[in-house]
Design an enzyme around this catalytic site. Sequence first.
Site, short mmCIF file in Angstrom:
data_model
loop_
_atom_site.label_atom_id
_atom_site.label_comp_id
_atom_site.label_asym_id
_atom_site.label_seq_id
_atom_site.Cartn_x
_atom_site.Cartn_y
_atom_site.Cartn_z
N LYS A 175 0.75 -1.23 0.23
CA LYS A 175 0.24 -0.01 -0.09
C LYS A 175 0.92 1.20 0.24
CE LYS A 175 -1.90 2.67 3.05
NZ LYS A 175 -1.78 3.88 2.40
N THR A 229 5.94 8.42 13.36
CA THR A 229 6.02 7.65 14.97
C THR A 229 4.69 7.63 15.54
OG1 THR A 229 8.32 8.28 15.43
CG2 THR A 229 6.70 7.86 17.50
N GLY A 232 3.26 4.53 13.62
CA GLY A 232 4.05 3.31 13.99
C GLY A 232 3.59 2.63 15.51
N GLU A 249 9.73 1.49 10.46
CA GLU A 249 10.91 2.62 10.36
C GLU A 249 10.03 4.01 10.45
OE1 GLU A 249 13.84 2.01 9.47
OE2 GLU A 249 13.69 -0.09 9.23
N CYS A 283 13.54 11.35 6.48
CA CYS A 283 13.39 10.81 7.94
C CYS A 283 14.45 11.27 8.80
CB CYS A 283 12.95 9.35 8.02
SG CYS A 283 14.06 8.43 6.98
N GLU A 382 9.55 16.17 15.28
CA GLU A 382 9.82 16.04 13.82
C GLU A 382 8.79 17.01 13.12
OE1 GLU A 382 8.61 12.61 11.60
OE2 GLU A 382 10.67 12.42 10.85
#
Length: 484
Positions: A175, A229, A232, A249, A283, A382
């Site tokens: 995806k 994150t 994740g 990741e 990243c 980030e």
Amino acid sequence: MVASHDQNFIDGRWIRPASVERIQVVCPSTEEIIGEVPAAGQSDVDRAVGAARAAFAHGDWRNFSHDERSTVLERAFRILDAGVDDLAQLVTAQMGLPITAAARQVPDSLARGRWFVEQAGALPRSEIRQGRVVAAVVREPVGVVAAIAPWNSPFNSILMKSVPALAAGCSIVYKPAPESPLDAFHVTEALRQAGVPDGVFNLVTGGRETGQTLVAHPEVDKVSFTGSTAAGREIGAVCGRNFTRVQLELGGKSAAIVLEDADLNVTIPQLVIGGFANSGQICSALTRILIPTHRYREVADALVAETAKLHVGNPFDPATTTGPLVSRRQRDIVEGFIASGLSEGAKLLAGGGRPRDQERGWFVQPTIFGSADNSMRICREEIFGPVVALVPYHTLEEAIAIANDSDYGLHGAVFTQDPVAALHVAQSVQTGTFSVNAFAYNTEAPFGGVKASGIGRDTGREGVEAYFELKTINLDPGTHSLLA
Ligand code: NAD
């Protein structure tokens, strides 16, 4: 429109998904709609995972020899080789990466794909261990892989996730991100034409919900996720409950530590690339720049001067170094961080707004904040945009402590002419990847993070090994003689 697709690829066929929902793909430099793709729903995901499971159980692809798999994949690479220029244009159109960078990235990704296939071939499928009983340690493909990618490097992502998994003998449901799904259709078609058996590679498009459905599917053996994150964390929890293998990741907030003796001729150009390449949507970007107080003014001035040479604008123009952000939403997020930097007292040294000469497109000027403190939001979170923060420090140990004072642990860098100091810093900063006097990325070595930057490694031999499961078979004399 340049590329509309009303089908996904499931069980060896292009089919129209049951879901009637569609996602529009918008060019970030023109704000024009350039394509439309389906948003696959539960029944489409079920069908794709079911096809991948059946193909894995049937065993055509997993029981091919490595050479047979490699021949099919090489056919797909050659089909893609013939279209590299168009693929680069598509990457630029979808997410605004300047065309010169996209034109390098596409063939680089194909070269890397070929390297992954070689690595899979070189991995021993079985090793004998002597112990109380003799055992064979066997590597088997992990099974059905759900691979989910972000938008910032789409062509690289599909090859980096799919090729190691396919070379290992797995089946995949891939995806892409909803912002940049178009090149995935070309890769899928190349795999189809190359002769990947039905059900082994499946493409579903969609956003977060499609991803959530895929991750939670009980027939998925492994999730390979690259993205934020926040996502994740959610995916890790779902996989934990289901015992699904998972590789995450995630994001970063990497520090570049400039030492007292750094050669600025080397350092400054690398800091500019590390902070502003792909408009900071990388990243591993070096977004916290730690500078000794003695040299703070000199480094800050040099960085501002070098950054002023960047050419922000139309990403299809070969002279452009810095394109737009991927979406209006991403620009809003980045502008929110710039506002927070100002309100928390960081000093704006460069950028901070939209370029005046761009009437359309989601552009933000390369932005440098000075006199930042590591407690500010611009140093903790980030941003994923062209914003870096300069943080002064007094001693090397303080610099290492600042670098480590982060939820993230993806990448980092040190700039110095002293190799002993460089290695000391590299070994002291808690990250999965680190660079000396460079903003570097080596796909022959493992890449990934610690802490909130993720679990597991992509790339390198280790990134290929991640698509195998180990099985120990304790042997008797008869079975041993078969393997010896
Ligand atoms: P994102 O997490 O919003 O989305 C990534 C992908 O996951 C998309 O395909 C999205 O549709 C899907 N998704 C989102 N939420 C999901 C969920 N809960 N369950 C399943 N799927 C879900 O990230 P993004 O904004 O597309 O990408 C930017 C992020 O990716 C940044 O944080 C960046 O650091 C990270 N990134 C990490 C690496 C790395 O190797 N560590 C590389 C590139 C990008």
